[in-house]
Design a protein around this motif. Sequence first.
Motif, PDB file in Angstrom:
ATOM      1  N   SER A 279       0.747  -1.296   0.038  1.00  0.00           N
ATOM      2  CA  SER A 279      -0.094   0.151  -0.150  1.00  0.00           C
ATOM      3  C   SER A 279       0.941   1.104  -0.100  1.00  0.00           C
ATOM      4  O   SER A 279       0.311   2.224  -0.030  1.00  0.00           O
ATOM      5  N   SER A 280       2.194   0.965  -0.043  1.00  0.00           N
ATOM      6  CA  SER A 280       2.975   2.255   0.127  1.00  0.00           C
ATOM      7  C   SER A 280       3.603   2.434  -1.206  1.00  0.00           C
ATOM      8  O   SER A 280       4.553   3.431  -1.291  1.00  0.00           O
ATOM      9  N   TYR A 281       3.198   1.680  -2.248  1.00  0.00           N
ATOM     10  CA  TYR A 281       3.801   1.736  -3.686  1.00  0.00           C
ATOM     11  C   TYR A 281       2.774   2.049  -4.519  1.00  0.00           C
ATOM     12  O   TYR A 281       1.634   1.534  -4.681  1.00  0.00           O
ATOM     13  N   ASP A 282       3.168   2.859  -5.671  1.00  0.00           N
ATOM     14  CA  ASP A 282       2.068   3.346  -6.835  1.00  0.00           C
ATOM     15  C   ASP A 282       2.712   2.039  -7.665  1.00  0.00           C
ATOM     16  O   ASP A 282       3.916   1.578  -7.770  1.00  0.00           O
ATOM     17  N   MET A 283       1.683   1.538  -8.260  1.00  0.00           N
ATOM     18  CA  MET A 283       1.851   0.293  -9.160  1.00  0.00           C
ATOM     19  C   MET A 283       1.690   0.726 -10.747  1.00  0.00           C
ATOM     20  O   MET A 283       0.698   1.580 -11.091  1.00  0.00           O
ATOM     21  N   GLY A 284       2.094  -0.019 -11.672  1.00  0.00           N
ATOM     22  CA  GLY A 284       2.096   0.259 -12.976  1.00  0.00           C
ATOM     23  C   GLY A 284       1.982  -0.900 -13.981  1.00  0.00           C
ATOM     24  O   GLY A 284       2.765  -2.179 -13.293  1.00  0.00           O
ATOM     25  N   TRP A 285       1.684  -0.939 -15.052  1.00  0.00           N
ATOM     26  CA  TRP A 285       1.875  -1.999 -16.186  1.00  0.00           C
ATOM     27  C   TRP A 285       2.736  -1.177 -17.348  1.00  0.00           C
ATOM     28  O   TRP A 285       2.208  -0.199 -17.709  1.00  0.00           O
ATOM     29  N   TYR A 286       3.796  -2.000 -17.765  1.00  0.00           N
ATOM     30  CA  TYR A 286       4.413  -1.777 -18.977  1.00  0.00           C
ATOM     31  C   TYR A 286       4.417  -2.875 -19.942  1.00  0.00           C
ATOM     32  O   TYR A 286       4.313  -3.991 -19.597  1.00  0.00           O
ATOM     33  N   ARG A 287       4.727  -2.723 -21.279  1.00  0.00           N
ATOM     34  CA  ARG A 287       4.981  -3.782 -22.026  1.00  0.00           C
ATOM     35  C   ARG A 287       5.940  -3.689 -23.115  1.00  0.00           C
ATOM     36  O   ARG A 287       6.552  -2.509 -23.062  1.00  0.00           O
ATOM     37  N   GLN A 288       6.382  -4.634 -23.544  1.00  0.00           N
ATOM     38  CA  GLN A 288       7.601  -4.744 -24.515  1.00  0.00           C
ATOM     39  C   GLN A 288       7.548  -5.717 -25.361  1.00  0.00           C
ATOM     40  O   GLN A 288       7.204  -6.963 -25.017  1.00  0.00           O
TER      41      GLN A 288
END
Length: 120
Positions: free
Chosen positions: A30-39
């Motif tokens: 809960s202390s982290y921003d989260m994301g998705w990336y692609r390659q």
Amino acid sequence: QVQLVEFGGGLVQAGGSLRLTCAASGLTFSSYDMGWYRQVPGKAREFVAAISWSGGSTYYEDSVKGRISISRDNDKNTEYLEMNSLKHEDMANYYCKAEGTGAGFGMEYWGKGTLVTVSS
């Protein structure tokens, strides 16, 4: 030891849907921003979507707006990427990323990816 494990990738027909999951451990999720990336092989990794530590803010790359939705469950240390109306150009390895906030600002972790294949 921080671990981010993605799963849910696979083969889907164009126009279909997939739900990717990223399970986190070893960190205060809960202390982290989260994301998705692609390659795609031979190309740079690109941003897909992100969600703030609280889930109150979300951000999307323009080409996925309206088709892809990011969410998180801080009780389960998990984030999700709901992908609909998939296109051939969505085919890539999808990676989960955690970015620290507050005292953890500057820390970042990556998962090893899950492959999404879109058939025509």
